[in-house]
Design a protein around this motif. Sequence first.
Motif, short mmCIF file in Angstrom:
data_model
loop_
_atom_site.label_atom_id
_atom_site.label_comp_id
_atom_site.label_asym_id
_atom_site.label_seq_id
_atom_site.Cartn_x
_atom_site.Cartn_y
_atom_site.Cartn_z
N PHE A 1 6.84 -1.03 -3.15
CA PHE A 1 6.19 -2.25 -2.91
C PHE A 1 5.42 -2.76 -4.15
O PHE A 1 5.41 -3.89 -4.69
CB PHE A 1 5.33 -2.64 -1.72
N GLU B 1 6.63 -5.21 -7.04
CA GLU B 1 6.84 -6.35 -7.12
C GLU B 1 5.76 -7.16 -7.26
O GLU B 1 5.39 -8.38 -7.61
CB GLU B 1 6.99 -6.84 -5.51
N ILE B 2 4.53 -6.43 -7.63
CA ILE B 2 3.14 -7.41 -7.44
C ILE B 2 2.92 -7.33 -9.20
O ILE B 2 2.64 -6.45 -9.92
CB ILE B 2 2.01 -6.67 -6.75
N GLN C 1 0.31 -9.92 -10.27
CA GLN C 1 -1.07 -10.50 -10.41
C GLN C 1 -1.65 -9.82 -9.37
O GLN C 1 -1.51 -9.70 -8.06
CB GLN C 1 -1.09 -11.76 -10.19
#
Lengths: 373, 369
Positions: free
Chosen positions: A20, A23-24, A26
Amino acid sequence: MSESRFRAAVIGLGRMGSTFDDEIKQGGQFFMPYCHAPTYTASPHTDLIAGADPHAEQGEIFADRWGLERGRIYADYREMLESERPDFVSLCTTARLRAGIMIDAINAGVKAIWAEKPFTLSLAEADEVIELANRKGAAIAVNCSRRYNVFFTEARRMVDEGELGEILQITAYTQCNLSHNGSHAIDAMRYLATGDVEWVFGEMESDEKAAGEQDLMGNGYMAFDHGARGFLRGTPTGAAPWEFDLIGTEGRVRSLAQGMETQYYCWVPGGLRDQGLPARAPFPLPTKIPSTGLSVVEDLVNCIETGRQPRCSGEDGRKALEIAIALRESHRRGGQRVDLPLADRSLRILSGEISGDAVPARVRRMQRNQAAG
Amino acid sequence: MYRAAVIGLGRMGSTFDDEITRGGSIFLPYCHAPSYVASPHTELVAGADLHAEQGAIFAERWGLTGEQIYGDHREMLAAERPDFVSICTTARHRAAIIEDAIQAGVKAIWAEKPIALSLAEADAIVELSTRNGVAIAVNCSRRYSPFLSEARRMAREGELGELLQITAYAECHLSHNGSHAIDTMRYLVDGDVDWVFGEMESDEEAAGEEDLKGNGYLAFDNGVRGFIRAMPTGTAQWEFDLIGTEGRVRSLANGADTQFYRWVPGGLRDEGLPARAPFPLPLSIQGTGLTVIADLVDAMETSSEPRCSAEDGRKALEIAIALRESHRQGGRRVDLPVADRSLRILSVEIGGDAVPARVRRLQQEPAAA
């Protein structure tokens, strides 16, 4: 802090269990490492020692990514629990199986469970897991991760220390299905307002949705036991994405745009008829910004050592689910207020994330790509 | 120039503007007599009040002779034949005086809020004024605010996208200043309320007829949903938040600040971001009362409805009553319109209205001296 390192295993080796964080881009809502495997790898308290997933493709990717031998990847989580005797287990499977796996993990003697949300599908499942965990002394942290976000914990500290005065209102604009990401929204409301919900009124997106068991969007009004009132908009929120507004007699904190900005207002002299004015003041910056996942692990380690409940406990997970179900019940009863707790424990919401869960999304993509290629 | 008269020569009729030291939710002149004096459309020709002390202060302040002040409003209506009448008495007598003014042949009525105490009274006013072609503007003055009317223009012209939500934090009694809060929500959303859910401050208050605080959920016929918190609001005082798919306007701290946000590319996972942009400043800001008078003149001359009409006043009252009914029925949604037209709220401003507050103060001063 413990000298010994805990043995940690992940069950369900897909997106939340493993990748996961890729995907990040920011911070704000999350700080890295956030999801399970990267957190266990980075934590000084844990060693990632095993994974379990019925889909071999997921296991291979997981082993490569996190440097595990193939022998530490199990298709059957029961076998993994028995062979590896982990202290920590993360539950990152589809929510459909979560309660059953938690029960197996507790019975296998794990010390701590870090469970994805929603906690369970039905209230009966939640009741059973909590009863067993309490009886066996297993700590369960539900990954309603705003409780482990430093901006939210600072807002909560301000509440606890009276800096906002008496808490009057918590408003959330959070477009979501009420079980899936609604578990985040409702839990964050409970966390910030610090109370329990006594009754709710809810309106769902349609009568048809409210009549069924599928996850659904809706709005609601919540009466907290200490007098605060909550308003949740889980139907589309347009230009107000993922916002929490905590209003007290002396101060106010607003978390905006998925946690990217946090505003603080305090009451100062002035204004029309000298009634006072809400002046924006700098929100207190934390002295450091801890990773969300590491904060969860830290909390669970502390719970193992002291026997206290995690910051987002199984009980908190159950309450978020129960509020979501009560909101739907309110609609089902023609728009009537519904008191908590709910008597009918068979009620459930088929969380949005379990659709198509016979084959994980990543495996479906791989199969499509092979077919296309 | 239209001949204008004021009935009820107390605070709203005469001196309210003296209390206001900052603009925002209102601009001066705001209340009735100073607006009629300042407007190019009107001249102030008379006043009526049961209490002679009020009449004397009014005449002196606004340069009227003693003959232009009447103890009986019916006598004033018959003798002066005003075109405009302002109704600034206690709300207890408002409906009856509005009816008297319509029967006397006035062209326009500028009425304080709430328009009436009961739904039956409001029905009678709406019916009679429509039949006689009399324009009634209810002084829910945020409809005449340049900032909120600009927000409404933005909503109407699609600059905020599809409207989704209106939230109001406005500590108030639901009939008294609640008539402002509820009317502003309806104005900004440009829709009507189909049904409500309400929670009042206590079961006892909900059971009675006295004005009361409460919160509510409003379902509008255009799909928008509303939330009003009229229970104490602490640091969020008199705030309106209008949220659409493409933009958002927030009116803060009793109109002292207006914020505009629009949806721009960017953000986590490129889902977009709400960016704050300057709120469009109006080209000019005139006194709120002057805007009401200009609106009434336009309504008279074109036979259109005023921006805040008697119908709007009735709907604000009906929504307040429906919120209370929802609580009375054990907390369940209540559909509009409300069937029982005898329902009413004794607006908090009628408390102690046998003697006006200023007259009470005047009576106390000699005793204290």
